[in-house]
Design an enzyme around this catalytic site. Structure first.
Site: not given
Length: 467
Positions: A154, A200, A131
């Site tokens: 981010n 995660h 990403k």
């Protein structure tokens, strides 16, 4: 800065005073809010107070009187593995919890837009791997094509630290699952889903929760166009959910290894060539093999996703192709840092999990592989199909010996440190080899983050030039 809208004269609490937290507090204040703030770190609180923030202990019930919202930083858990005590208190008191992404999406559009010839747009990119590269590549293409653009989220600038929109601008955001999971507003014009692999999982209560956090960008956001990687079951499922029928071109399907059939809109890469199909006919083709900033199949997937997003905002295939060739890649992501004596040195320190490391290994032949660090659950057994490309592995960090047990007949050596790994790999490499840092592990045993690990590798390689 983008002042937050709809908060005038409200008392709003901010939890977490890192980069995004301080920017959030400033944007709330610019919107007329009364801001109080808290951070678990004593030094962080002191630094924020020195900057003029009002520090209030949000662990105490008495300090919540009149608070209308809590804005939390993305790294702070709100549900799994257990909620932060301040967030749990907000939920118990009925105080809404949001983050800076939610504030951005409700504040970006302003009355000034009525005077613009072309309304600004937001492209938001999420997924497990790729990403950051996809976001940076979209931003680069827009720049090269002369479109006003900003990049944040981010990667790069925090969303509320971006400048207010100008006529025709395209903002490109990288959004992690931590950011999409909690945002109360998600309204991108184009949403991009690259791929999904386990990561995660403790934060999201398992793979299903992790995917659900990514899916919110599409289900809650209702983008005009959705660019979706369909090489995993979750992406295929998401594309099916978003489409009204096979010919619905609001969804652009993306693949990095299979031809995509059907009457809809698709972009895929096979054998180094990107192809765009619409209504069952080929609309464009690009040779990616000589695009040096995008090596390997995983980067070809990034190229397809970026291409599709840029087509969705009106750019032409030839414009996008020209911009591909001027893209140098991102630091720590399949970044060629040097070629010395016919040996290529590649920094992919961002390959912190097995899936990312597998994609890095598939991008090169005759690899001198530097791996290890703080290994993740499951080890590296899933890399077995790609080890035939590895001439030798040089293992570092906490999990070096665990990794060694899983390498079987692949030549390997436990060297411990990056210094020793680079020294041994460079001494043994032959012209045509690639010395590849793709750790398949987190960095926290030896470095503060993956960037520091990659920078150390690059500095050691740079020193080889002087030798």
């Amino acid at each position: 800065m983008i002042p937050v809208q709809g908060v005038e004269n409200q008392k709003i609490a901010v939890l977490g005073l890192g980069r995004s937290g301080r920017a959030t507090a400033a944007a709330l204040a610019a919107g007329g809010a009364q801001v109080i703030a808290w951070d678990d770190g004593v030094d962080t609180r002191a630094a924020a107070e020195a900057e003029g923030l009002t520090i209030v202990d949000l662990t105490r019930d008495a300090n919540w009187h009149g608070v209308t919202a809590l804005i939390t930083s993305p790294g702070i858990p709100h549900l799994y593995p257990r909620p932060h005590p301040v967030i749990a208190k907000a939920c118990a008191l009925g105080v809404p919890v949001d983050n800076d992404i939610g504030l951005f999406f409700r504040s970006y559009a302003t009355p000034d837009w009525e005077g613009f010839d072309c309304a600004p747009k937001v492209i938001a990119v999420t997924g497990s791997n790729g990403k950051s590269t996809t976001t940076a590549l979209i931003h680069h293409i827009l720049q090269e094509c002369g479109r006003p653009t900003q990049m944040g989220g981010n990667i790069g600038t925090g969303v509320l630290s971006l400048e207010p929109a100008i006529d025709g601008e395209v903002v490109v955001l990288e959004l992690s699952s931590y950011q999409t999971d909690l945002a109360r507003a998600l309204t991108p014009d184009v949403a991009v889903f690259t791929n999904l692999s386990p990561d995660h999982l403790d934060r999201h209560g398992g793979l299903g929760g992790y995917f659900a956090a990514k899916r919110r960008l599409f289900a809650e956001g209702g983008p005009d166009r959705a660019v979706i990687g369909v090489d995993e079951p979750e992406g295929l499922y998401l594309a099916g959910q978003m489409q009204m029928g096979p010919a619905d071109d609001r969804v652009i399907r993306v693949s990095a290894g299979q031809k995509l059939d059907g009457p809809g809109w698709s972009v895929f890469a096979r054998k180094g060539f990107l192809s765009e199909y619409r209504k069952g006919r080929q609309a464009a083709s690009i040779d990616l093999r000589e695009v040096t900033g995008l090596p390997g199949a995983h980067n070809h997937q990034n190229a397809c996703a970026a291409y599709a997003a840029c087509r969705a905002v009106g750019l032409a295939p030839r414009q996008i192709e020209a911009a591909f060739h001027t893209f140098s890649g991102l630091p720590h992501r399949s970044q060629t840092v040097a070629e010395i004596g016919g040996v290529r040195y590649v920094n992919d320190s961002k390959a912190t999990n097995v899936d990312a490391a597998a994609k890095a290994l598939q991008a090169f032949e005759r690899i001198r592989w530097i791996a290890g660090g703080m290994g993740k659950d499951g080890g590296i057994s899933l890399l077995a199909p790609h080890l035939d490309r590895v001439s030798k592995a040089y293992l570092i960090g906490h999990s070096a010996r665990d990794f060694a047990l899983e390498l079987g007949a692949t030549p390997h050596e436990v060297v411990g440190t990056m210094e020793e790994a680079v020294a041994r790999a460079s001494a043994e490499a032959q012209p045509g080899d690639t010395v590849l840092l793709a750790p398949a592990a987190a960095s926290f045993d030896q470095y503060s983050n993956f960037e520091k690990r990659g920078e150390h590798f690059a500095a050691l390689v740079e020193a080889l030039k002087g030798g």
